[in-house]
Motif scaffolding. Structure first.
Motif, PDB file in Angstrom:
ATOM      1  N   LEU A  44     -10.692  11.660 -26.608  1.00  0.00           N
ATOM      2  CA  LEU A  44      -9.736  11.137 -25.621  1.00  0.00           C
ATOM      3  C   LEU A  44     -10.489  10.532 -24.435  1.00  0.00           C
ATOM      4  O   LEU A  44     -10.133   9.460 -23.941  1.00  0.00           O
ATOM      5  N   HIS A  45     -11.545  11.204 -23.999  1.00  0.00           N
ATOM      6  CA  HIS A  45     -12.371  10.728 -22.885  1.00  0.00           C
ATOM      7  C   HIS A  45     -13.021   9.386 -23.238  1.00  0.00           C
ATOM      8  O   HIS A  45     -13.008   8.445 -22.439  1.00  0.00           O
ATOM      9  N   ALA A  46     -13.571   9.288 -24.440  1.00  0.00           N
ATOM     10  CA  ALA A  46     -14.247   8.056 -24.871  1.00  0.00           C
ATOM     11  C   ALA A  46     -13.268   6.896 -24.988  1.00  0.00           C
ATOM     12  O   ALA A  46     -13.545   5.791 -24.514  1.00  0.00           O
ATOM     13  N   ILE A  47     -12.115   7.137 -25.602  1.00  0.00           N
ATOM     14  CA  ILE A  47     -11.133   6.063 -25.804  1.00  0.00           C
ATOM     15  C   ILE A  47     -10.574   5.604 -24.462  1.00  0.00           C
ATOM     16  O   ILE A  47     -10.361   4.410 -24.249  1.00  0.00           O
ATOM     17  N   ALA A  48     -10.363   6.527 -23.541  1.00  0.00           N
ATOM     18  CA  ALA A  48      -9.881   6.140 -22.206  1.00  0.00           C
ATOM     19  C   ALA A  48     -10.903   5.233 -21.523  1.00  0.00           C
ATOM     20  O   ALA A  48     -10.537   4.263 -20.850  1.00  0.00           O
ATOM     21  N   ALA A  49     -12.185   5.526 -21.699  1.00  0.00           N
ATOM     22  CA  ALA A  49     -13.234   4.717 -21.066  1.00  0.00           C
ATOM     23  C   ALA A  49     -13.366   3.348 -21.727  1.00  0.00           C
ATOM     24  O   ALA A  49     -13.615   2.350 -21.059  1.00  0.00           O
ATOM     25  N   LEU A  50     -13.179   3.294 -23.036  1.00  0.00           N
ATOM     26  CA  LEU A  50     -13.331   2.030 -23.760  1.00  0.00           C
ATOM     27  C   LEU A  50     -12.112   1.131 -23.631  1.00  0.00           C
ATOM     28  O   LEU A  50     -12.224  -0.083 -23.644  1.00  0.00           O
ATOM     29  N   ASN A  51     -10.914   1.744 -23.554  1.00  0.00           N
ATOM     30  CA  ASN A  51      -9.662   0.985 -23.526  1.00  0.00           C
ATOM     31  C   ASN A  51      -9.662  -0.055 -24.649  1.00  0.00           C
ATOM     32  O   ASN A  51      -9.575  -1.257 -24.405  1.00  0.00           O
ATOM     33  N   PRO A  52      -9.781   0.404 -25.897  1.00  0.00           N
ATOM     34  CA  PRO A  52      -9.987  -0.526 -27.009  1.00  0.00           C
ATOM     35  C   PRO A  52      -8.766  -1.368 -27.346  1.00  0.00           C
ATOM     36  O   PRO A  52      -7.633  -0.991 -27.064  1.00  0.00           O
ATOM     37  N   GLN A  53      -9.049  -2.497 -27.960  1.00  0.00           N
ATOM     38  CA  GLN A  53      -7.998  -3.334 -28.520  1.00  0.00           C
ATOM     39  C   GLN A  53      -7.628  -2.716 -29.869  1.00  0.00           C
ATOM     40  O   GLN A  53      -8.311  -2.931 -30.855  1.00  0.00           O
ATOM     41  N   THR A  54      -6.581  -1.925 -29.875  1.00  0.00           N
ATOM     42  CA  THR A  54      -6.296  -1.097 -31.049  1.00  0.00           C
ATOM     43  C   THR A  54      -5.873  -1.894 -32.271  1.00  0.00           C
ATOM     44  O   THR A  54      -5.908  -1.368 -33.378  1.00  0.00           O
ATOM     45  N   GLU A  55      -5.513  -3.175 -32.093  1.00  0.00           N
ATOM     46  CA  GLU A  55      -5.149  -3.943 -33.285  1.00  0.00           C
ATOM     47  C   GLU A  55      -6.369  -4.156 -34.197  1.00  0.00           C
ATOM     48  O   GLU A  55      -6.223  -4.462 -35.371  1.00  0.00           O
ATOM     49  N   HIS A  56      -7.560  -4.004 -33.649  1.00  0.00           N
ATOM     50  CA  HIS A  56      -8.772  -4.132 -34.460  1.00  0.00           C
ATOM     51  C   HIS A  56      -9.137  -2.813 -35.123  1.00  0.00           C
ATOM     52  O   HIS A  56     -10.060  -2.765 -35.925  1.00  0.00           O
ATOM     53  N   PHE A  85     -24.438   1.445 -26.727  1.00  0.00           N
ATOM     54  CA  PHE A  85     -23.147   2.115 -26.547  1.00  0.00           C
ATOM     55  C   PHE A  85     -22.463   1.703 -25.246  1.00  0.00           C
ATOM     56  O   PHE A  85     -23.077   1.675 -24.186  1.00  0.00           O
ATOM     57  N   ASP A  86     -21.179   1.395 -25.370  1.00  0.00           N
ATOM     58  CA  ASP A  86     -20.373   1.051 -24.188  1.00  0.00           C
ATOM     59  C   ASP A  86     -19.980   2.302 -23.417  1.00  0.00           C
ATOM     60  O   ASP A  86     -19.721   2.238 -22.217  1.00  0.00           O
ATOM     61  N   VAL A  87     -19.907   3.417 -24.111  1.00  0.00           N
ATOM     62  CA  VAL A  87     -19.619   4.696 -23.469  1.00  0.00           C
ATOM     63  C   VAL A  87     -20.327   5.789 -24.257  1.00  0.00           C
ATOM     64  O   VAL A  87     -20.445   5.709 -25.479  1.00  0.00           O
ATOM     65  N   THR A  88     -20.838   6.767 -23.527  1.00  0.00           N
ATOM     66  CA  THR A  88     -21.455   7.942 -24.138  1.00  0.00           C
ATOM     67  C   THR A  88     -20.791   9.170 -23.520  1.00  0.00           C
ATOM     68  O   THR A  88     -20.808   9.330 -22.302  1.00  0.00           O
ATOM     69  N   VAL A  89     -20.190   9.988 -24.368  1.00  0.00           N
ATOM     70  CA  VAL A  89     -19.527  11.211 -23.914  1.00  0.00           C
ATOM     71  C   VAL A  89     -20.331  12.393 -24.437  1.00  0.00           C
ATOM     72  O   VAL A  89     -20.507  12.548 -25.651  1.00  0.00           O
ATOM     73  N   CYS A  90     -20.840  13.199 -23.496  1.00  0.00           N
ATOM     74  CA  CYS A  90     -21.656  14.364 -23.828  1.00  0.00           C
ATOM     75  C   CYS A  90     -20.952  15.636 -23.364  1.00  0.00           C
ATOM     76  O   CYS A  90     -19.931  15.570 -22.691  1.00  0.00           O
ATOM     77  N   ARG A  91     -21.527  16.767 -23.716  1.00  0.00           N
ATOM     78  CA  ARG A  91     -20.928  18.053 -23.337  1.00  0.00           C
ATOM     79  C   ARG A  91     -20.757  18.160 -21.818  1.00  0.00           C
ATOM     80  O   ARG A  91     -19.863  18.854 -21.347  1.00  0.00           O
ATOM     81  N   ASP A  92     -21.576  17.467 -21.052  1.00  0.00           N
ATOM     82  CA  ASP A  92     -21.498  17.509 -19.584  1.00  0.00           C
ATOM     83  C   ASP A  92     -20.222  16.847 -19.054  1.00  0.00           C
ATOM     84  O   ASP A  92     -19.835  17.069 -17.909  1.00  0.00           O
ATOM     85  N   ASP A  93     -19.587  16.007 -19.882  1.00  0.00           N
ATOM     86  CA  ASP A  93     -18.475  15.176 -19.418  1.00  0.00           C
ATOM     87  C   ASP A  93     -17.096  15.779 -19.643  1.00  0.00           C
ATOM     88  O   ASP A  93     -16.116  15.280 -19.099  1.00  0.00           O
ATOM     89  N   VAL A  94     -16.995  16.797 -20.484  1.00  0.00           N
ATOM     90  CA  VAL A  94     -15.694  17.333 -20.871  1.00  0.00           C
ATOM     91  C   VAL A  94     -15.707  18.850 -20.818  1.00  0.00           C
ATOM     92  O   VAL A  94     -16.755  19.482 -20.942  1.00  0.00           O
ATOM     93  N   SER A  95     -14.519  19.422 -20.649  1.00  0.00           N
ATOM     94  CA  SER A  95     -14.433  20.886 -20.588  1.00  0.00           C
ATOM     95  C   SER A  95     -14.356  21.504 -21.978  1.00  0.00           C
ATOM     96  O   SER A  95     -14.750  22.650 -22.166  1.00  0.00           O
ATOM     97  N   ASP A  96     -13.837  20.757 -22.951  1.00  0.00           N
ATOM     98  CA  ASP A  96     -13.725  21.254 -24.318  1.00  0.00           C
ATOM     99  C   ASP A  96     -14.525  20.366 -25.249  1.00  0.00           C
ATOM    100  O   ASP A  96     -14.431  19.143 -25.174  1.00  0.00           O
ATOM    101  N   LEU A  97     -15.282  20.977 -26.135  1.00  0.00           N
ATOM    102  CA  LEU A  97     -16.116  20.236 -27.074  1.00  0.00           C
ATOM    103  C   LEU A  97     -15.397  20.035 -28.400  1.00  0.00           C
ATOM    104  O   LEU A  97     -14.411  20.694 -28.697  1.00  0.00           O
ATOM    105  N   LYS A  98     -15.911  19.115 -29.234  1.00  0.00           N
ATOM    106  CA  LYS A  98     -15.382  18.967 -30.585  1.00  0.00           C
ATOM    107  C   LYS A  98     -15.493  20.328 -31.264  1.00  0.00           C
ATOM    108  O   LYS A  98     -16.482  21.005 -31.064  1.00  0.00           O
TER     109      LYS A  98
END
Length: 124
Positions: free
Chosen positions: A67-79, A47-60
């Protein structure tokens, strides 16, 4: 505590990683448990990024973890951005993410994803 990882997931994740796909793990579990499980399953380097309950104030089902994961990955959205989940909270989180993020994240339930993956000639 016990945990369940679908028997095909380590193989599938390695296949995806071999394509240079960016992989993120978003979970409502705590980091200590997740780190231990990933190490035990020899999945800790996938995994390039792992987002756990410790990382965010609100859970799924909040979109915050995605949002936290996508910000960290900065993905190439065309893919495309795909989110494979196993719960209603995962799907709700994906829908909420799409409403607030400006990205188009495609949610797929794990059972459907595994069926599609195996039938595409990638199965073990």
């Amino acid at each position: 505590g016990s945990y369940v990882i679908h028997e095909s997931m380590p193989f599938i994740l390695r296949q995806l990683k071999a394509t240079s796909a960016q992989l993120g793990l978003v979970t409502n579990n705590g980091r200590a448990v997740v780190t231990r499980i990933l190490a035990l399953e020899q999945m800790d380097q996938l995994f390039d990024v792992t987002v756990c309950r410790d990382d965010v104030s609100d859970l799924k089902p909040s979109p915050a973890p995605l949002l936290h994961a996508i910000a960290a990955l900065n993905p190439q959205t065309e893919h495309g951005i795909f989110f494979i989940g196993d719960s209603a909270a995962d799907e709700e989180s994906a829908n909420a993410f799409n409403k607030v993020s400006g990205h188009s994240l495609r949610f797929q339930h794990i059972d459907h994803f595994l069926h599609t993956f195996k039938n595409s000639g990638h199965g073990e």
